[in-house]
Design a protein around this motif. Structure first.
Motif, PDB file in Angstrom:
ATOM      1  N   THR A   1       0.811  -1.208   0.000  1.00  0.00           N
ATOM      2  CA  THR A   1       0.000   0.000   0.000  1.00  0.00           C
ATOM      3  C   THR A   1       0.853   1.269   0.000  1.00  0.00           C
ATOM      4  O   THR A   1       0.551   2.239  -0.710  1.00  0.00           O
ATOM      5  CB  THR A   1      -0.921   0.015   1.225  1.00  0.00           C
ATOM      6  OG1 THR A   1      -0.185  -0.405   2.387  1.00  0.00           O
ATOM      7  CG2 THR A   1      -2.107  -0.903   1.044  1.00  0.00           C
ATOM      8  N   TYR A   2       1.933   1.285   0.791  1.00  0.00           N
ATOM      9  CA  TYR A   2       2.639   2.551   0.996  1.00  0.00           C
ATOM     10  C   TYR A   2       3.315   3.068  -0.266  1.00  0.00           C
ATOM     11  O   TYR A   2       3.522   4.275  -0.416  1.00  0.00           O
ATOM     12  CB  TYR A   2       3.648   2.455   2.140  1.00  0.00           C
ATOM     13  CG  TYR A   2       4.850   1.580   1.908  1.00  0.00           C
ATOM     14  CD1 TYR A   2       6.022   2.080   1.364  1.00  0.00           C
ATOM     15  CD2 TYR A   2       4.828   0.242   2.270  1.00  0.00           C
ATOM     16  CE1 TYR A   2       7.136   1.283   1.181  1.00  0.00           C
ATOM     17  CE2 TYR A   2       5.932  -0.566   2.096  1.00  0.00           C
ATOM     18  CZ  TYR A   2       7.079  -0.057   1.548  1.00  0.00           C
ATOM     19  OH  TYR A   2       8.176  -0.861   1.369  1.00  0.00           O
ATOM     20  N   TYR A   3       3.646   2.161  -1.212  1.00  0.00           N
ATOM     21  CA  TYR A   3       4.274   2.620  -2.445  1.00  0.00           C
ATOM     22  C   TYR A   3       3.341   3.531  -3.235  1.00  0.00           C
ATOM     23  O   TYR A   3       3.799   4.465  -3.909  1.00  0.00           O
ATOM     24  CB  TYR A   3       4.705   1.434  -3.317  1.00  0.00           C
ATOM     25  CG  TYR A   3       5.981   0.788  -2.880  1.00  0.00           C
ATOM     26  CD1 TYR A   3       7.216   1.425  -3.062  1.00  0.00           C
ATOM     27  CD2 TYR A   3       5.988  -0.467  -2.294  1.00  0.00           C
ATOM     28  CE1 TYR A   3       8.397   0.825  -2.654  1.00  0.00           C
ATOM     29  CE2 TYR A   3       7.165  -1.073  -1.889  1.00  0.00           C
ATOM     30  CZ  TYR A   3       8.368  -0.424  -2.067  1.00  0.00           C
ATOM     31  OH  TYR A   3       9.537  -1.018  -1.667  1.00  0.00           O
ATOM     32  N   VAL A   4       2.046   3.260  -3.177  1.00  0.00           N
ATOM     33  CA  VAL A   4       1.103   4.114  -3.904  1.00  0.00           C
ATOM     34  C   VAL A   4       1.132   5.519  -3.325  1.00  0.00           C
ATOM     35  O   VAL A   4       1.151   6.513  -4.058  1.00  0.00           O
ATOM     36  CB  VAL A   4      -0.317   3.519  -3.850  1.00  0.00           C
ATOM     37  CG1 VAL A   4      -1.289   4.416  -4.622  1.00  0.00           C
ATOM     38  CG2 VAL A   4      -0.332   2.107  -4.434  1.00  0.00           C
ATOM     39  N   GLY A   5       1.160   5.624  -2.001  1.00  0.00           N
ATOM     40  CA  GLY A   5       1.258   6.935  -1.372  1.00  0.00           C
ATOM     41  C   GLY A   5       2.543   7.658  -1.728  1.00  0.00           C
ATOM     42  O   GLY A   5       2.532   8.869  -2.014  1.00  0.00           O
ATOM     43  N   LEU A   6       3.655   6.933  -1.708  1.00  0.00           N
ATOM     44  CA  LEU A   6       4.941   7.544  -2.060  1.00  0.00           C
ATOM     45  C   LEU A   6       4.941   8.046  -3.496  1.00  0.00           C
ATOM     46  O   LEU A   6       5.478   9.122  -3.792  1.00  0.00           O
ATOM     47  CB  LEU A   6       6.070   6.538  -1.847  1.00  0.00           C
ATOM     48  CG  LEU A   6       6.376   6.146  -0.396  1.00  0.00           C
ATOM     49  CD1 LEU A   6       7.360   4.987  -0.352  1.00  0.00           C
ATOM     50  CD2 LEU A   6       6.933   7.345   0.375  1.00  0.00           C
TER      51      LEU A   6
ATOM     52  N   ASN B   1       5.163  12.123  -5.089  1.00  0.00           N
ATOM     53  CA  ASN B   1       6.563  12.251  -5.501  1.00  0.00           C
ATOM     54  C   ASN B   1       6.731  13.435  -6.450  1.00  0.00           C
ATOM     55  O   ASN B   1       6.631  13.301  -7.676  1.00  0.00           O
ATOM     56  CB  ASN B   1       7.052  10.962  -6.162  1.00  0.00           C
ATOM     57  CG  ASN B   1       8.557  10.951  -6.360  1.00  0.00           C
ATOM     58  OD1 ASN B   1       9.233  11.974  -6.227  1.00  0.00           O
ATOM     59  ND2 ASN B   1       9.100   9.793  -6.686  1.00  0.00           N
ATOM     60  N   ASP B   2       7.017  14.602  -5.889  1.00  0.00           N
ATOM     61  CA  ASP B   2       7.194  15.800  -6.703  1.00  0.00           C
ATOM     62  C   ASP B   2       8.516  15.788  -7.468  1.00  0.00           C
ATOM     63  O   ASP B   2       8.646  16.459  -8.496  1.00  0.00           O
ATOM     64  CB  ASP B   2       7.138  17.053  -5.819  1.00  0.00           C
ATOM     65  CG  ASP B   2       5.757  17.273  -5.222  1.00  0.00           C
ATOM     66  OD1 ASP B   2       4.766  16.923  -5.892  1.00  0.00           O
ATOM     67  OD2 ASP B   2       5.675  17.778  -4.084  1.00  0.00           O
TER      68      ASP B   2
ATOM     69  N   ALA C   1       0.923   5.941 -10.406  1.00  0.00           N
ATOM     70  CA  ALA C   1       0.022   5.690  -9.281  1.00  0.00           C
ATOM     71  C   ALA C   1      -1.406   6.098  -9.623  1.00  0.00           C
ATOM     72  O   ALA C   1      -2.369   5.455  -9.177  1.00  0.00           O
ATOM     73  CB  ALA C   1       0.504   6.428  -8.042  1.00  0.00           C
ATOM     74  N   GLY C   2      -1.558   7.161 -10.400  1.00  0.00           N
ATOM     75  CA  GLY C   2      -2.887   7.609 -10.783  1.00  0.00           C
ATOM     76  C   GLY C   2      -3.606   6.631 -11.696  1.00  0.00           C
ATOM     77  O   GLY C   2      -4.829   6.692 -11.824  1.00  0.00           O
ATOM     78  N   ALA C   3      -2.840   5.729 -12.325  1.00  0.00           N
ATOM     79  CA  ALA C   3      -3.431   4.751 -13.237  1.00  0.00           C
ATOM     80  C   ALA C   3      -3.960   3.527 -12.511  1.00  0.00           C
ATOM     81  O   ALA C   3      -4.632   2.687 -13.126  1.00  0.00           O
ATOM     82  CB  ALA C   3      -2.391   4.318 -14.275  1.00  0.00           C
ATOM     83  N   VAL C   4      -3.662   3.402 -11.200  1.00  0.00           N
ATOM     84  CA  VAL C   4      -4.068   2.197 -10.480  1.00  0.00           C
ATOM     85  C   VAL C   4      -5.061   2.527  -9.370  1.00  0.00           C
ATOM     86  O   VAL C   4      -5.098   3.633  -8.840  1.00  0.00           O
ATOM     87  CB  VAL C   4      -2.849   1.456  -9.880  1.00  0.00           C
ATOM     88  CG1 VAL C   4      -1.801   1.196 -10.948  1.00  0.00           C
ATOM     89  CG2 VAL C   4      -2.237   2.211  -8.711  1.00  0.00           C
ATOM     90  N   ARG C   5      -5.862   1.530  -9.068  1.00  0.00           N
ATOM     91  CA  ARG C   5      -6.787   1.577  -7.947  1.00  0.00           C
ATOM     92  C   ARG C   5      -6.377   0.484  -6.977  1.00  0.00           C
ATOM     93  O   ARG C   5      -6.075  -0.637  -7.387  1.00  0.00           O
ATOM     94  CB  ARG C   5      -8.217   1.358  -8.446  1.00  0.00           C
ATOM     95  CG  ARG C   5      -9.280   1.301  -7.394  1.00  0.00           C
ATOM     96  CD  ARG C   5     -10.682   1.435  -8.029  1.00  0.00           C
ATOM     97  NE  ARG C   5     -10.761   0.814  -9.343  1.00  0.00           N
ATOM     98  CZ  ARG C   5     -11.044  -0.478  -9.530  1.00  0.00           C
ATOM     99  NH1 ARG C   5     -11.260  -1.269  -8.501  1.00  0.00           N
ATOM    100  NH2 ARG C   5     -11.116  -0.976 -10.755  1.00  0.00           N
TER     101      ARG C   5
ATOM    102  N   GLU D   1       4.678  10.599   6.540  1.00  0.00           N
ATOM    103  CA  GLU D   1       5.832  10.602   5.640  1.00  0.00           C
ATOM    104  C   GLU D   1       5.998   9.304   4.860  1.00  0.00           C
ATOM    105  O   GLU D   1       6.531   9.310   3.755  1.00  0.00           O
ATOM    106  CB  GLU D   1       7.113  10.872   6.433  1.00  0.00           C
ATOM    107  CG  GLU D   1       7.121  12.201   7.190  1.00  0.00           C
ATOM    108  CD  GLU D   1       7.235  13.396   6.276  1.00  0.00           C
ATOM    109  OE1 GLU D   1       7.635  13.219   5.113  1.00  0.00           O
ATOM    110  OE2 GLU D   1       6.920  14.519   6.735  1.00  0.00           O
ATOM    111  N   VAL D   2       5.579   8.176   5.441  1.00  0.00           N
ATOM    112  CA  VAL D   2       5.868   6.882   4.834  1.00  0.00           C
ATOM    113  C   VAL D   2       4.604   6.196   4.323  1.00  0.00           C
ATOM    114  O   VAL D   2       4.666   5.202   3.619  1.00  0.00           O
ATOM    115  CB  VAL D   2       6.613   5.970   5.841  1.00  0.00           C
ATOM    116  CG1 VAL D   2       7.119   4.703   5.183  1.00  0.00           C
ATOM    117  CG2 VAL D   2       7.799   6.713   6.455  1.00  0.00           C
TER     118      VAL D   2
END
Length: 354
Positions: free
Chosen positions: A228-233, A237-238, A247-251, A300-301
């Protein structure tokens, strides 16, 4: 993750490649009062906000050695002269490996840790505890996958043939999931299931969890397994905005939400057997178990706090509620050797056979 040159890293945080130095020259005060030495399987940029907050609160400096594998063997080789005080890991298997390797010591009679960390996320003999949890979930294409619910068992269904991506089957994240399947269903079922999953792959297992999201974005596959956390990262990610597109392409779909719940794993910590700065190490461990640190982790994570009542970040809340599989992590870890053997037995990393 490739280590960066030391010149590019914040003072007092030291990265090392597998052949790199250990607390390189210039750190002559590694055993001095006011310091704690951290051996970490977790990338330094993910823990740096925590360490900064700890130093600000206590005045205790931190030295970090990052390796993506081999830390337990390193501590064993260093023996009584090891400078390591605590070990940070990204997987239950790493914690069990450290305990079984004889490089940890019990600390969980500490009242602060006992108060803040739920019992099911602590080693029964007190040699490690969990800091955060993360779900091993399905990344699904927003454009090409309409179903909202899924089970791990369903991943072997031929309807997914040629549509699934995954990282190396021997990676600890996948081994833990496969071990949980053994715990729930037994070895024979899991062998058949793993064979079916292999035959549904779009390609050979490869890359990272981020890579799987990229593969969905590019159309190489429709679903993938990832944390899960990779989607948030990626969503935040600016520095590498292309990851926001991936990430926007996945649900995020939480497998088995309607029955036993989603497989979860932990990041965790243990004190090393010969910790030279034991008092400072215990202070850091207590801090990592505190509400302040849990809030930093969540923000943060993008992982789930283990402190009862602590909330995940708004980004993670946006994935929807998670129902964790209540299966004991120590029971899952007990099946990791069988899981690894099955990966090799079915030739999982060779990819689909037809």
């Amino acid at each position: 993750m490739e280590a960066r040159p030391m010149a590019s890293v914040k003072p007092r945080v030291f990265w090392a490649a597998l052949t790199g130095c250990l607390f390189c020259s210039g750190v002559s005060t590694a055993f001095a009062d006011g310091e704690v030495n951290v051996y970490s399987y977790r990338q330094p940029e993910l823990i740096q906000p925590l360490l900064d907050a700890f130093t600000k609160e206590t005045g205790i400096e931190t030295n970090v050695l990052f390796l993506d594998k081999g830390l337990v063997e390193r501590i064993q080789a260093e023996g009584v002269n090891s400078p390591a005080d605590i070990l940070l890991t990204v997987d239950i298997a790493r914690l069990v490996e450290a305990k079984e390797g004889g490089v940890t010591q019990p600390v969980l009679n500490d009242p602060v840790i006992q108060k803040d960390i739920p019992a099911n996320l602590r080693d029964p003999e007190g040699e490690w505890f969990g800091l955060t949890t993360r779900g091993r979930v399905v990344y699904a294409s927003r454009d090409r996958v309409t179903q909202k619910d899924i089970t791990y068992e369903e991943l072997s269904d031929p309807k997914w043939k040629g549509r699934i991506c995954i990282r190396d089957g021997q990676h600890s994240y996948n081994i833990a999931l496969f071990a949980s399947m053994i715990a729930h269903h037994g070895v024979d079922y899991t062998r058949e299931w793993l064979t079916g999953l292999k035959n549904n792959l779009a390609r050979k297992p490869d890359g990272t969890d981020r890579t799987q999201a990229k593969s969905i974005f590019s159309g190489e596959c429709d679903i993938a397994l990832g944390n899960t956390y990779y989607v948030g990262l990626m969503l935040t990610n600016d520095k590498e905005p292309e990851e926001k597109e991936w990430a926007g392409a996945v649900r995020v779909i939480f497998p088995n939400a309607a029955d036993r719940g989603t497989h979860v794993n932990i990041s965790g910590v243990a004190m090393t057997k010969y910790a030279p700065n034991r008092d400072n190490a215990l202070k850091l461990m207590e801090f990592l178990a505190s509400g302040e640190a849990q809030e930093i982790y969540a923000k943060e994570v993008f992982e789930y706090p283990v402190l009862p009542g602590a909330q995940p970040s708004d980004v993670v809340k946006g994935f929807g509620p998670i129902k964790p599989d209540p299966l004991s992590l120590t029971e899952i870890a007990a099946h990791r050797k069988e899981a690894s053997e099955l990966v090799d037995e079915v030739g999982f990393n060779e990819g689909p056979s037809n």
